[in-house]
Design an enzyme around this catalytic site. Structure first.
Site, PDB file in Angstrom:
ATOM      1  N   GLU A  49       0.856  -1.195   0.000  1.00 15.45           N
ATOM      2  CA  GLU A  49       0.000   0.000   0.000  1.00 15.45           C
ATOM      3  C   GLU A  49       0.892   1.245   0.000  1.00 15.45           C
ATOM      4  O   GLU A  49       1.935   1.252   0.655  1.00 15.45           O
ATOM      5  CB  GLU A  49      -0.833  -0.037   1.288  1.00 15.45           C
ATOM      6  CG  GLU A  49      -1.712   1.159   1.565  1.00 15.45           C
ATOM      7  CD  GLU A  49      -2.248   1.168   2.999  1.00 15.45           C
ATOM      8  OE1 GLU A  49      -1.536   0.699   3.919  1.00 15.45           O
ATOM      9  OE2 GLU A  49      -3.382   1.632   3.195  1.00 15.45           O
TER      10      GLU A  49
ATOM     11  N   ASN B 142      -7.277   5.978  -1.442  1.00 14.78           N
ATOM     12  CA  ASN B 142      -6.167   5.069  -1.174  1.00 14.78           C
ATOM     13  C   ASN B 142      -6.376   3.878  -2.116  1.00 14.78           C
ATOM     14  O   ASN B 142      -7.214   3.024  -1.872  1.00 14.78           O
ATOM     15  CB  ASN B 142      -6.209   4.650   0.298  1.00 14.78           C
ATOM     16  CG  ASN B 142      -4.982   3.858   0.718  1.00 14.78           C
ATOM     17  OD1 ASN B 142      -4.278   3.301  -0.124  1.00 14.78           O
ATOM     18  ND2 ASN B 142      -4.740   3.804   2.014  1.00 14.78           N
TER      19      ASN B 142
ATOM     20  N   LYS C 122      -9.575   1.584  -1.589  1.00 10.79           N
ATOM     21  CA  LYS C 122      -9.726   1.007  -0.235  1.00 10.79           C
ATOM     22  C   LYS C 122     -11.053   1.384   0.394  1.00 10.79           C
ATOM     23  O   LYS C 122     -11.392   2.578   0.503  1.00 10.79           O
ATOM     24  CB  LYS C 122      -8.565   1.511   0.631  1.00 10.79           C
ATOM     25  CG  LYS C 122      -8.507   0.963   2.048  1.00 10.79           C
ATOM     26  CD  LYS C 122      -7.220   1.459   2.701  1.00 10.79           C
ATOM     27  CE  LYS C 122      -7.019   0.960   4.103  1.00 10.79           C
ATOM     28  NZ  LYS C 122      -5.722   1.446   4.645  1.00 10.79           N
TER      29      LYS C 122
ATOM     30  N   GLU D  88      -6.250   8.676   7.760  1.00 17.68           N
ATOM     31  CA  GLU D  88      -6.770   8.140   6.499  1.00 17.68           C
ATOM     32  C   GLU D  88      -8.208   8.568   6.241  1.00 17.68           C
ATOM     33  O   GLU D  88      -8.575   8.868   5.105  1.00 17.68           O
ATOM     34  CB  GLU D  88      -6.683   6.606   6.491  1.00 17.68           C
ATOM     35  CG  GLU D  88      -5.293   6.103   6.177  1.00 17.68           C
ATOM     36  CD  GLU D  88      -5.307   4.608   5.923  1.00 17.68           C
ATOM     37  OE1 GLU D  88      -5.899   4.185   4.926  1.00 17.68           O
ATOM     38  OE2 GLU D  88      -4.727   3.875   6.742  1.00 17.68           O
TER      39      GLU D  88
ATOM     40  N   CYS E 251      -4.570  -3.125   3.002  1.00 22.07           N
ATOM     41  CA  CYS E 251      -4.261  -2.958   4.424  1.00 22.07           C
ATOM     42  C   CYS E 251      -5.405  -3.415   5.325  1.00 22.07           C
ATOM     43  O   CYS E 251      -5.705  -4.599   5.388  1.00 22.07           O
ATOM     44  CB  CYS E 251      -3.852  -1.509   4.692  1.00 22.07           C
ATOM     45  SG  CYS E 251      -3.035  -1.297   6.302  1.00 22.07           S
TER      46      CYS E 251
ATOM     47  N   ASN F  84       0.406  -1.015   5.322  1.00 26.95           N
ATOM     48  CA  ASN F  84       1.282  -0.249   6.200  1.00 26.95           C
ATOM     49  C   ASN F  84       0.622  -0.323   7.577  1.00 26.95           C
ATOM     50  O   ASN F  84      -0.390   0.355   7.818  1.00 26.95           O
ATOM     51  CB  ASN F  84       1.339   1.235   5.812  1.00 26.95           C
ATOM     52  CG  ASN F  84       2.084   1.535   4.517  1.00 26.95           C
ATOM     53  OD1 ASN F  84       3.160   2.095   4.515  1.00 26.95           O
ATOM     54  ND2 ASN F  84       1.470   1.183   3.398  1.00 26.95           N
TER      55      ASN F  84
END
Lengths: 306, 306
Positions: free
Chosen positions: B36, B96, B113, B132, B162, B187
């Protein structure tokens, strides 16, 4: 629990279960988890041609005289329990069921197995069958939970039975009710009793363990998953009973395929971190993208490559 | 992949990625999975007051001049790859995202994501943030799959990013499309960089591993789950990159927190047994009992005990 063979009388099986109960009570257990179909052999391995033959494996009421001694001893010791059994309803339907009995003897919660494995049809060439889909109706109670009484910390308790433990949907429906302790009983083949090629008992035990660890973690719940193990009527069942914490870590695991006690103290507060942070469902779930889970039954192939 | 720090130039990072690609190609790899946000540091740990500051971490098109060398080298070596990146759309939205690039350089599949962790609000007392939910929109492409070209065995390929790997819903939506290979980059913090009490890096790596193993097993799919690892800008990230087979077994796992190659040959036929038997969804799923998964977002408490 070790195996129950066809030749074992109900009285013998109940005596073993009471012996386990007493051993657990001596160590301070407040809740004992027995396996799926704990009072009998795993009879769906046999082809019974008539309904009458199946009746020997069914409970018309729970409790009933053939199991009363277990209920009485548990109430006297103030120990509650989960137990799986074949249920026959007044209108003649059969379910693969389980109940949780409180320490005062009253039933807290009842569940009927939803993910029935096996087949509806007898395979004539095979000695051993897996006829759960033939002998039982699909569970029709959903995945219910109940809040336990104070002596069990008011835990939110849920149940699964055997194959259910491999299906994240059932776990998630329990998780969406804030479950804190999931009780599971199982009878899982250790190999193909008909002698075909199959996965090893080690692989099957690994799968059983992996599914419980991960689903406990992903729902931030305790889980107790209990085998009927060993060789029943010539067919082997895996062991691997275990107690898993809300981090997915194993707190206790059985080492034998026989009657054996394992223990853990379940601190319900350990569910908090998961439920409030990484698995805070209200903050992080995105159900608009989960629709295929309810709109589809089977898998749908994507189109061919360009 | 080892860490990318703020001081690393894009050219330096791309050079490391190309070096990894070349090492993989030398060993015969046909598909390389990067983590990611592979082209940058995990920038949501920092509070950027202006949109303009975020632009340094965003790709307006993919590929673009800053990453073209990687795409060119991959096409020359006939190696495809999964890579995660910050996406800026023409209308100014950030996601993302990840793509899978075919060995001929064309994009096979794109994903944004869905399970964004972290918070929308800056915590002023903390040096390190997890923003995020502030910097990215929730993914709006669902959980798509694509059938790979012949050189990848026409595999049905899906992606997660992730935190998605901890959510069985996303895996199941992929499984319901018959997915055979799930690529994941992550991550994940190894500890609380602000010095608060937190789980150990070992526990976090265990969770990362457990979730991938179990969800791969329960959906009878290969999975490749790849960390950006090590200390980035003073904040530690777990490693534990791994390749898991459709039995949930680990075929390869990284041992360092630095740039490192792990390999496995993914026999897609190993998906068959699970998909046709124990996880034959058409035969065994019971969606009428899964409704809370889409009808609820958060958990609903059961009533109090009697």
């Amino acid at each position: 629990m070790g195996p129950n063979s066809l030749k074992d009388s109900r009285a013998q099986i109940i005596a073993r279960m009471i012996s386990l109960l007493e051993g657990a009570a001596r160590e301070g257990a407040q809740l004992v988890v027995y396996p799926e179909l704990a009072f009998t052999t795993f009879f769906p391995r046999w082809d019974y041609a008539s309904e009458a033959e199946l009746l020997q494996f069914m409970e018309r009421t729970m409790p009933n005289p053939s199991v009363q001694a277990l209920f009485d001893r548990a109430a006297a010791l103030k120990v509650g329990f989960y137990v799986g059994y074949g249920e026959l309803t007044p209108d003649g339907h059969r379910y693969n069921s389980a109940i949780i009995v409180r320490s005062d003897g009253r039933t807290l919660l009842k569940y009927r197995k939803i993910h029935l494995p096996g087949s509806t049809h007898v395979r004539p060439a095979q000695k051993y069958q897996q006829l759960e889909k033939r002998y039982f109706r699909y569970g029709d109670l959903g995945f219910p939970v109940a809040r336990a009484p104070a002596e069990w910390g008011n835990a939110v308790m849920g149940m699964l039975i055997c194959n259910d433990r491999r299906w994240p949907e059932g776990w998630r429906v329990l998780g969406l009710q804030n479950v804190e302790l999931v009780c599971i009983g199982y009878n899982s083949a250790a190999y193909d009793p008909n002698g075909g090629e199959s996965e090893s008992a080690e692989t099957r035990t690994f799968h059983s363990t992996l599914a419980v660890q991960a689903n406990a973690y992903m729902n931030a719940t305790w889980a107790v998953s209990v085998a009927k193990a060993g060789v029943e009527d010539g067919a082997g069942l895996i062991g691997g009973s275990l107690i898993v914490d809300p981090n997915g870590m194993i707190r206790a695991q059985a080492r034998t395929l026989e009657d054996e006690l394992i223990f853990a103290e379940a601190d319900l507060d350990l569910c908090r971190q998961g439920k409030e942070k990484i698995f805070n469902f209200a903050a992080h779930r995105r159900p608009q993208w989960y629709r295929p889970i309810v709109d589809q039954v089977g898998a749908v192939e994507p189109p061919p490559a360009e």
